[in-house]
Design a protein around this motif. Structure first.
Motif, PDB file in Angstrom:
ATOM      1  N   GLU A 122       0.817  -1.216   0.000  1.00 16.91           N
ATOM      2  CA  GLU A 122       0.000   0.000   0.000  1.00 16.91           C
ATOM      3  C   GLU A 122       0.850   1.266   0.000  1.00 16.91           C
ATOM      4  OE1 GLU A 122      -2.117  -2.743   3.045  1.00 16.91           O
ATOM      5  OE2 GLU A 122      -0.229  -2.690   1.950  1.00 16.91           O
ATOM      6  N   CYS A 123       1.928   1.232   0.781  1.00 19.72           N
ATOM      7  CA  CYS A 123       2.759   2.426   0.904  1.00 19.72           C
ATOM      8  C   CYS A 123       3.408   2.800  -0.427  1.00 19.72           C
ATOM      9  CB  CYS A 123       3.842   2.205   1.958  1.00 19.72           C
ATOM     10  SG  CYS A 123       3.195   1.778   3.580  1.00 19.72           S
ATOM     11  N   ALA A 124       3.801   1.792  -1.208  1.00 21.39           N
ATOM     12  CA  ALA A 124       4.471   2.066  -2.476  1.00 21.39           C
ATOM     13  C   ALA A 124       3.486   2.395  -3.585  1.00 21.39           C
ATOM     14  CB  ALA A 124       5.331   0.869  -2.875  1.00 21.39           C
ATOM     15  N   SER A 125       2.233   1.938  -3.482  1.00 19.65           N
ATOM     16  CA  SER A 125       1.295   2.109  -4.591  1.00 19.65           C
ATOM     17  C   SER A 125       0.932   3.565  -4.827  1.00 19.65           C
ATOM     18  CB  SER A 125       0.024   1.290  -4.328  1.00 19.65           C
ATOM     19  OG  SER A 125      -0.664   1.774  -3.187  1.00 19.65           O
ATOM     20  N   VAL A 126       0.895   4.369  -3.764  1.00 18.75           N
ATOM     21  CA  VAL A 126       0.522   5.785  -3.923  1.00 18.75           C
ATOM     22  C   VAL A 126       1.575   6.555  -4.722  1.00 18.75           C
ATOM     23  CG1 VAL A 126       0.008   7.933  -2.718  1.00 18.75           C
ATOM     24  CG2 VAL A 126      -0.919   5.777  -1.861  1.00 18.75           C
ATOM     25  N   PRO A 127       2.859   6.533  -4.343  1.00 20.44           N
ATOM     26  CA  PRO A 127       3.846   7.236  -5.161  1.00 20.44           C
ATOM     27  C   PRO A 127       4.020   6.644  -6.544  1.00 20.44           C
ATOM     28  CG  PRO A 127       4.932   6.025  -3.390  1.00 20.44           C
ATOM     29  CD  PRO A 127       3.468   6.017  -3.093  1.00 20.44           C
ATOM     30  N   VAL A 128       3.841   5.324  -6.709  1.00 23.08           N
ATOM     31  CA  VAL A 128       3.912   4.723  -8.042  1.00 23.08           C
ATOM     32  C   VAL A 128       2.801   5.290  -8.925  1.00 23.08           C
ATOM     33  CG1 VAL A 128       3.593   2.581  -9.328  1.00 23.08           C
ATOM     34  CG2 VAL A 128       5.102   2.620  -7.351  1.00 23.08           C
ATOM     35  N   LEU A 310      -1.122   9.202   3.174  1.00 19.33           N
ATOM     36  CA  LEU A 310      -0.255   9.200   1.997  1.00 19.33           C
ATOM     37  C   LEU A 310      -0.925   9.878   0.809  1.00 19.33           C
ATOM     38  CD1 LEU A 310       1.247   5.597   2.213  1.00 19.33           C
ATOM     39  CD2 LEU A 310       2.522   7.738   2.377  1.00 19.33           C
ATOM     40  N   GLN A 311      -2.203   9.593   0.601  1.00 19.06           N
ATOM     41  CA  GLN A 311      -2.924  10.218  -0.498  1.00 19.06           C
ATOM     42  C   GLN A 311      -3.062  11.716  -0.296  1.00 19.06           C
ATOM     43  OE1 GLN A 311      -6.672   8.173  -0.963  1.00 19.06           O
ATOM     44  NE2 GLN A 311      -5.704   6.215  -1.417  1.00 19.06           N
ATOM     45  N   THR A 312      -3.237  12.147   0.952  1.00 18.23           N
ATOM     46  CA  THR A 312      -3.312  13.577   1.238  1.00 18.23           C
ATOM     47  C   THR A 312      -1.999  14.267   0.898  1.00 18.23           C
ATOM     48  OG1 THR A 312      -4.911  13.190   3.017  1.00 18.23           O
ATOM     49  CG2 THR A 312      -3.728  15.296   3.040  1.00 18.23           C
ATOM     50  N   GLY A 313      -0.892  13.671   1.287  1.00 19.11           N
ATOM     51  CA  GLY A 313       0.400  14.275   1.004  1.00 19.11           C
ATOM     52  C   GLY A 313       0.770  14.259  -0.458  1.00 19.11           C
ATOM     53  N   GLY A 316      -3.296  15.671  -2.377  1.00 17.87           N
ATOM     54  CA  GLY A 316      -4.064  16.749  -1.774  1.00 17.87           C
ATOM     55  C   GLY A 316      -5.207  16.245  -0.923  1.00 17.87           C
ATOM     56  N   ARG A 317      -5.580  17.064   0.070  1.00 14.65           N
ATOM     57  CA  ARG A 317      -6.630  16.664   0.999  1.00 14.65           C
ATOM     58  C   ARG A 317      -7.982  16.542   0.322  1.00 14.65           C
ATOM     59  NH1 ARG A 317      -7.601  20.589   5.979  1.00 14.65           N
ATOM     60  NH2 ARG A 317      -8.222  21.933   4.234  1.00 14.65           N
ATOM     61  N   SER A 318      -8.285  17.423  -0.620  1.00  9.80           N
ATOM     62  CA  SER A 318      -9.577  17.387  -1.296  1.00  9.80           C
ATOM     63  C   SER A 318      -9.780  16.059  -2.014  1.00  9.80           C
ATOM     64  CB  SER A 318      -9.682  18.553  -2.286  1.00  9.80           C
ATOM     65  OG  SER A 318     -10.915  18.530  -2.973  1.00  9.80           O
ATOM     66  N   PHE A 319      -8.724  15.589  -2.662  1.00  7.68           N
ATOM     67  CA  PHE A 319      -8.805  14.302  -3.355  1.00  7.68           C
ATOM     68  C   PHE A 319      -8.941  13.161  -2.354  1.00  7.68           C
ATOM     69  CE2 PHE A 319      -6.518  10.453  -4.468  1.00  7.68           C
ATOM     70  CZ  PHE A 319      -7.174  10.056  -5.616  1.00  7.68           C
ATOM     71  N   ALA A 320      -8.078  13.147  -1.341  1.00  4.80           N
ATOM     72  CA  ALA A 320      -8.017  12.023  -0.412  1.00  4.80           C
ATOM     73  C   ALA A 320      -9.356  11.795   0.284  1.00  4.80           C
ATOM     74  CB  ALA A 320      -6.913  12.250   0.611  1.00  4.80           C
ATOM     75  N   LEU A 321     -10.001  12.857   0.735  1.00  5.07           N
ATOM     76  CA  LEU A 321     -11.265  12.704   1.447  1.00  5.07           C
ATOM     77  C   LEU A 321     -12.355  12.152   0.528  1.00  5.07           C
ATOM     78  CD1 LEU A 321     -11.299  15.962   3.607  1.00  5.07           C
ATOM     79  CD2 LEU A 321     -10.755  13.633   4.334  1.00  5.07           C
ATOM     80  N   ARG A 322     -12.445  12.692  -0.667  1.00  4.42           N
ATOM     81  CA  ARG A 322     -13.475  12.221  -1.603  1.00  4.42           C
ATOM     82  C   ARG A 322     -13.193  10.788  -2.056  1.00  4.42           C
ATOM     83  NH1 ARG A 322     -13.032  17.776  -2.925  1.00  4.42           N
ATOM     84  NH2 ARG A 322     -15.060  18.852  -3.085  1.00  4.42           N
ATOM     85  N   PHE A 323     -11.970  10.537  -2.473  1.00  5.38           N
ATOM     86  CA  PHE A 323     -11.630   9.244  -3.050  1.00  5.38           C
ATOM     87  C   PHE A 323     -11.710   8.139  -2.003  1.00  5.38           C
ATOM     88  CE2 PHE A 323      -8.620   6.047  -4.721  1.00  5.38           C
ATOM     89  CZ  PHE A 323      -9.152   5.879  -5.987  1.00  5.38           C
ATOM     90  N   SER A 324     -11.209   8.382  -0.810  1.00  3.30           N
ATOM     91  CA  SER A 324     -11.237   7.356   0.227  1.00  3.30           C
ATOM     92  C   SER A 324     -12.664   7.034   0.666  1.00  3.30           C
ATOM     93  CB  SER A 324     -10.412   7.805   1.441  1.00  3.30           C
ATOM     94  OG  SER A 324      -9.060   7.981   1.097  1.00  3.30           O
ATOM     95  N   SER A 325     -13.494   8.066   0.791  1.00  2.00           N
ATOM     96  CA  SER A 325     -14.880   7.846   1.225  1.00  2.00           C
ATOM     97  C   SER A 325     -15.643   6.994   0.219  1.00  2.00           C
ATOM     98  CB  SER A 325     -15.587   9.187   1.425  1.00  2.00           C
ATOM     99  OG  SER A 325     -14.928   9.972   2.394  1.00  2.00           O
ATOM    100  N   VAL A 326     -15.527   7.354  -1.054  1.00  3.72           N
ATOM    101  CA  VAL A 326     -16.252   6.601  -2.081  1.00  3.72           C
ATOM    102  C   VAL A 326     -15.675   5.193  -2.225  1.00  3.72           C
ATOM    103  CG1 VAL A 326     -16.932   6.561  -4.505  1.00  3.72           C
ATOM    104  CG2 VAL A 326     -16.840   8.733  -3.279  1.00  3.72           C
ATOM    105  N   THR A 327     -14.345   5.069  -2.118  1.00  6.93           N
ATOM    106  CA  THR A 327     -13.722   3.744  -2.207  1.00  6.93           C
ATOM    107  C   THR A 327     -14.223   2.836  -1.100  1.00  6.93           C
ATOM    108  OG1 THR A 327     -11.721   4.675  -3.210  1.00  6.93           O
ATOM    109  CG2 THR A 327     -11.541   2.487  -2.236  1.00  6.93           C
TER     110      THR A 327
END
Length: 343
Positions: A122-128, A310-313, A316-327
């Protein structure tokens, strides 16, 4: 002649650096394996002895559950981090660009299916995923790979089969539900995602793919220590949950199919167990239904606290909150549907 001589010296230095890094990686692997065996032996032997000295059967039971989860999960965690570090260090992003179709609607399922053969934690998938976006891969396809790689790679599927012996339907259910979630999220982003929600990833993020032996050694050290810590915490939390939570309280959730699924889906977010080892934690939660445990394994690699950070960093926070909630919602729905169909 001087130029040729300088080039020869530079090549010799490169070879020497490669040999030195290879030897260092071998030493780390040997020492790390020996340390893990020693720790596992000490914990498995002294844990029950300490529990008996304290004359507390719950403590002995806690040690048994904790040791079982940790000892079973560590080999798969080590294998998964080795493969993930090797891919991040030696597989260039242009491989993905050549394999993915140009049409986003077709690229999403292909990128999602690539997670079956290209493992990653999981940790590597975000920067990849961020690196793929910078090199022209459609964000929807990159996000589908981000979700599928840590959820359906071979190491995870083999670990699931070991954690649930004689239950191939759990392995198939995890594969189908996780892949369906990754592809659905890619298509949803392609249809409804907005550019202003997704901050372009910056250069120089951790686990940047490419970089040769040095990047491999660095990635292996970071991934194993980071994910190993979460495995230990997850095993301790699962053992504590199994021992401390009263049976009467569990019956409130286990007696309801919906409540049990929602509870384990929330626990998956909080516990942050590495995907290479979360199947052993799920198997230890024997009081819950197979569908609830499937939801734990599907949600965990896609939505947990460390991934949200990781997604926030990265995006961005706007993406992370929306994407994580829907996921989370899509993963729970996919788990319920697949569990109803298979389990």
């Amino acid at each position: 002649m001087r130029t040729t001589g300088a080039g020869s010296v530079e090549n010799q230095r490169t070879v020497a650096d490669g040999i030195r890094l290879g030897l260092r990686a071998l030493v780390y692997a040997v020492l790390g394996g020996a340390a893990l065996i020693a720790i596992g032996t000490v914990v498995s032997v002294l844990g029950p002895m300490l529990a008996l000295d304290l004359y507390t059967p719950p403590v002995a039971a806690w040690w048994t559950v904790f040791t079982a989860i940790t000892v079973q999960g560590v080999p798969f965690l080590l294998l998964g981090t080795v493969v993930s570090a090797a891919i991040g260090a030696f597989v260039p992003e242009r491989v993905f660009q050549r394999l993915l179709p140009r049409r986003t609607a077709l690229a999403v399922p292909v990128a999602g299916a690539a997670g079956v053969v290209l493992p990653g934690c999981e940790c590597a998938s975000v920067p990849v995923a961020g690196s793929l976006m910078r090199r022209g891969v459609a964000p929807a396809a990159a996000l589908a790979f981000l979700l599928s790689a840590p959820a359906i790679n071979p190491v995870v599927l083999v670990a699931t089969s070991v954690a649930f012996p004689g239950q191939p339907e759990m392995v198939l259910g995890r594969l189908v539900a996780s892949l369906a979630t990754a592809v659905a999220m890619g298509w949803l982003w392609a249809r409804f995602g907005r550019e202003e929600w997704l901050r372009p990833p910056k250069r120089g993020t951790a686990h940047e793919p490419g970089g040769g032996p040095r990047a491999f050694v660095s990635g292996l050290q970071h991934d194993f220590l980071h994910a190993g810590g979460f495995l230990v915490l997850g095993a301790a939390a699962a053992a504590t949950f199994d021992i401390v939570v009263p049976t009467s309280l569990l019956e409130v959730f286990t007696g309801s199919a919906w409540l049990s699924v929602l509870l384990l889906a929330v626990l998956a977010v909080v516990l942050c167990v590495c995907s290479e080892a979360d199947a052993f934690v799920a198997a230890s939660l024997s009081g819950f239904s197979p569908t609830a445990r499937l939801a734990f394994m599907v949600v965990g690699p896609m939505v947990d606290l460390k991934l949200i950070a990781l997604q926030t960093g990265t995006f961005g926070r706007s993406f992370a909150l929306r994407f994580s909630s829907v996921t989370w919602l899509v993963a729970v729905a996919s788990s319920v549907l697949v569990g109803w169909w298979l389990l």
